[in-house]
Scaffold this motif. Structure first.
Motif, short mmCIF file in Angstrom:
data_model
loop_
_atom_site.label_atom_id
_atom_site.label_comp_id
_atom_site.label_asym_id
_atom_site.label_seq_id
_atom_site.Cartn_x
_atom_site.Cartn_y
_atom_site.Cartn_z
N TYR A 34 4.74 0.26 9.63
CA TYR A 34 3.75 -0.51 8.89
C TYR A 34 4.39 -1.11 7.64
N THR A 35 4.00 -2.33 7.31
CA THR A 35 4.50 -3.01 6.12
C THR A 35 3.35 -3.25 5.15
N LEU A 36 3.60 -3.00 3.86
CA LEU A 36 2.57 -3.21 2.84
C LEU A 36 2.11 -4.66 2.88
N ASP A 37 0.82 -4.85 3.10
CA ASP A 37 0.24 -6.18 3.22
C ASP A 37 -0.52 -6.57 1.96
N SER A 38 -1.23 -5.61 1.37
CA SER A 38 -1.96 -5.88 0.13
C SER A 38 -2.20 -4.57 -0.59
N VAL A 39 -2.52 -4.69 -1.88
CA VAL A 39 -2.76 -3.49 -2.68
C VAL A 39 -3.74 -3.85 -3.80
N SER A 40 -4.59 -2.89 -4.14
CA SER A 40 -5.49 -3.09 -5.27
C SER A 40 -5.00 -2.22 -6.42
N THR A 107 -6.97 5.91 6.50
CA THR A 107 -7.71 5.46 7.68
C THR A 107 -6.86 4.44 8.43
N LEU A 108 -7.11 4.33 9.71
CA LEU A 108 -6.41 3.37 10.57
C LEU A 108 -7.45 2.66 11.42
N ALA A 109 -7.53 1.35 11.26
CA ALA A 109 -8.49 0.56 12.03
C ALA A 109 -7.92 -0.84 12.24
N GLY A 110 -7.91 -1.29 13.48
CA GLY A 110 -7.47 -2.65 13.77
C GLY A 110 -6.04 -2.93 13.37
N GLY A 111 -5.16 -1.96 13.48
CA GLY A 111 -3.75 -2.15 13.11
C GLY A 111 -3.49 -2.13 11.62
N ILE A 112 -4.51 -1.82 10.82
CA ILE A 112 -4.35 -1.72 9.36
C ILE A 112 -4.51 -0.26 8.95
N LEU A 113 -3.49 0.26 8.32
CA LEU A 113 -3.52 1.62 7.81
C LEU A 113 -3.74 1.54 6.30
N SER A 114 -4.78 2.16 5.81
CA SER A 114 -5.03 2.11 4.37
C SER A 114 -4.88 3.49 3.75
N LEU A 115 -4.24 3.51 2.59
CA LEU A 115 -4.08 4.72 1.80
C LEU A 115 -4.81 4.52 0.49
N GLY A 116 -5.63 5.48 0.09
CA GLY A 116 -6.36 5.39 -1.17
C GLY A 116 -6.10 6.62 -2.02
N TYR A 117 -6.00 6.40 -3.33
CA TYR A 117 -5.74 7.50 -4.27
C TYR A 117 -6.12 7.07 -5.68
N PRO A 118 -6.37 8.03 -6.57
CA PRO A 118 -6.72 7.69 -7.95
C PRO A 118 -5.57 7.00 -8.66
N GLY A 119 -5.91 6.02 -9.50
CA GLY A 119 -4.90 5.33 -10.29
C GLY A 119 -4.43 6.20 -11.45
N PRO A 120 -3.28 5.87 -12.06
CA PRO A 120 -2.75 6.69 -13.15
C PRO A 120 -3.64 6.70 -14.39
N ALA A 121 -4.36 5.63 -14.63
CA ALA A 121 -5.26 5.59 -15.79
C ALA A 121 -6.69 5.81 -15.30
N ASP A 122 -7.26 4.81 -14.71
CA ASP A 122 -8.60 4.87 -14.15
C ASP A 122 -8.63 4.05 -12.88
N GLY A 123 -9.70 4.19 -12.15
CA GLY A 123 -9.87 3.39 -10.96
C GLY A 123 -9.25 4.01 -9.73
N TRP A 124 -9.24 3.23 -8.67
CA TRP A 124 -8.79 3.68 -7.37
C TRP A 124 -7.80 2.67 -6.83
N ILE A 125 -6.68 3.12 -6.31
CA ILE A 125 -5.67 2.25 -5.71
C ILE A 125 -5.80 2.35 -4.20
N VAL A 126 -5.78 1.19 -3.55
CA VAL A 126 -5.80 1.16 -2.08
C VAL A 126 -4.63 0.31 -1.62
N GLU A 127 -3.77 0.92 -0.82
CA GLU A 127 -2.64 0.23 -0.22
C GLU A 127 -3.00 -0.06 1.23
N MET A 128 -2.84 -1.31 1.65
CA MET A 128 -3.15 -1.71 3.03
C MET A 128 -1.83 -2.08 3.73
#
Length: 132
Positions: A34-40, A107-128
């Motif tokens: 899998y290759t990183l496609d997008s990130v929040s 989670t894995l759906a439609g060929g997209i694997l997403s990883l979610g975790y708390p950000g270092p300060a606040d918020g949530w990071i999602v790597e797709m």
């Protein structure tokens, strides 16, 4: 005769359902590169994730630094386990041997694997990650 035919039907149903593994999902559905496609949020700028047969995982990412350059590669190695049709459990350690275990939601759906975790300060990071 009716009893015999019902017994045959019940035996056939039992044989078919006993061959199916409804308790343990097929681990091979997630295996791949899998290759990183997008990130929040403040997640990595580039990255890859490889899920290998046997339940092994290798994640390599680089972060954008203050001067715009990319950081050295950050490598985490560990394991994965498919929990259901779309869920995974992933446990990674820096260089495979640190005391801290990184356990993002996955989670894995439609060929997209997403990883979610708390950000270092606040918020949530999602790597797709997109399957290659």
């Amino acid at each position: 005769m009716k009893l015999l035919s019902r017994s045959v039907v019940l035996a056939s149903v039992f044989a078919i359902t006993s061959c199916q593994n409804s308790v343990q999902p097929d681990q091979s559905i997630a295996v791949g590169s899998y290759t990183l496609d997008s990130v929040s949020g403040d997640g990595p700028a580039t990255g890859s994730l490889v899920l290998i047969p046997g339940g092994y995982a290798d994640r390599r990412v680089r972060y954008r630094q203050g001067d715009g350059s990319l950081s050295p590669e950050y490598v985490t190695i560990g394991t994965f386990h498919v929990t259901d049709a779309q869920g995974l459990e992933i446990a990674l350690r820096e260089n495979g041997n640190s005391a801290y275990v990184f356990k993002p939601t996955a989670t894995l759906a439609g060929g997209i694997l997403s990883l979610g975790y708390p950000g270092p300060a606040d918020g949530w990071i999602v790597e797709m990650y997109k399957r290659q």
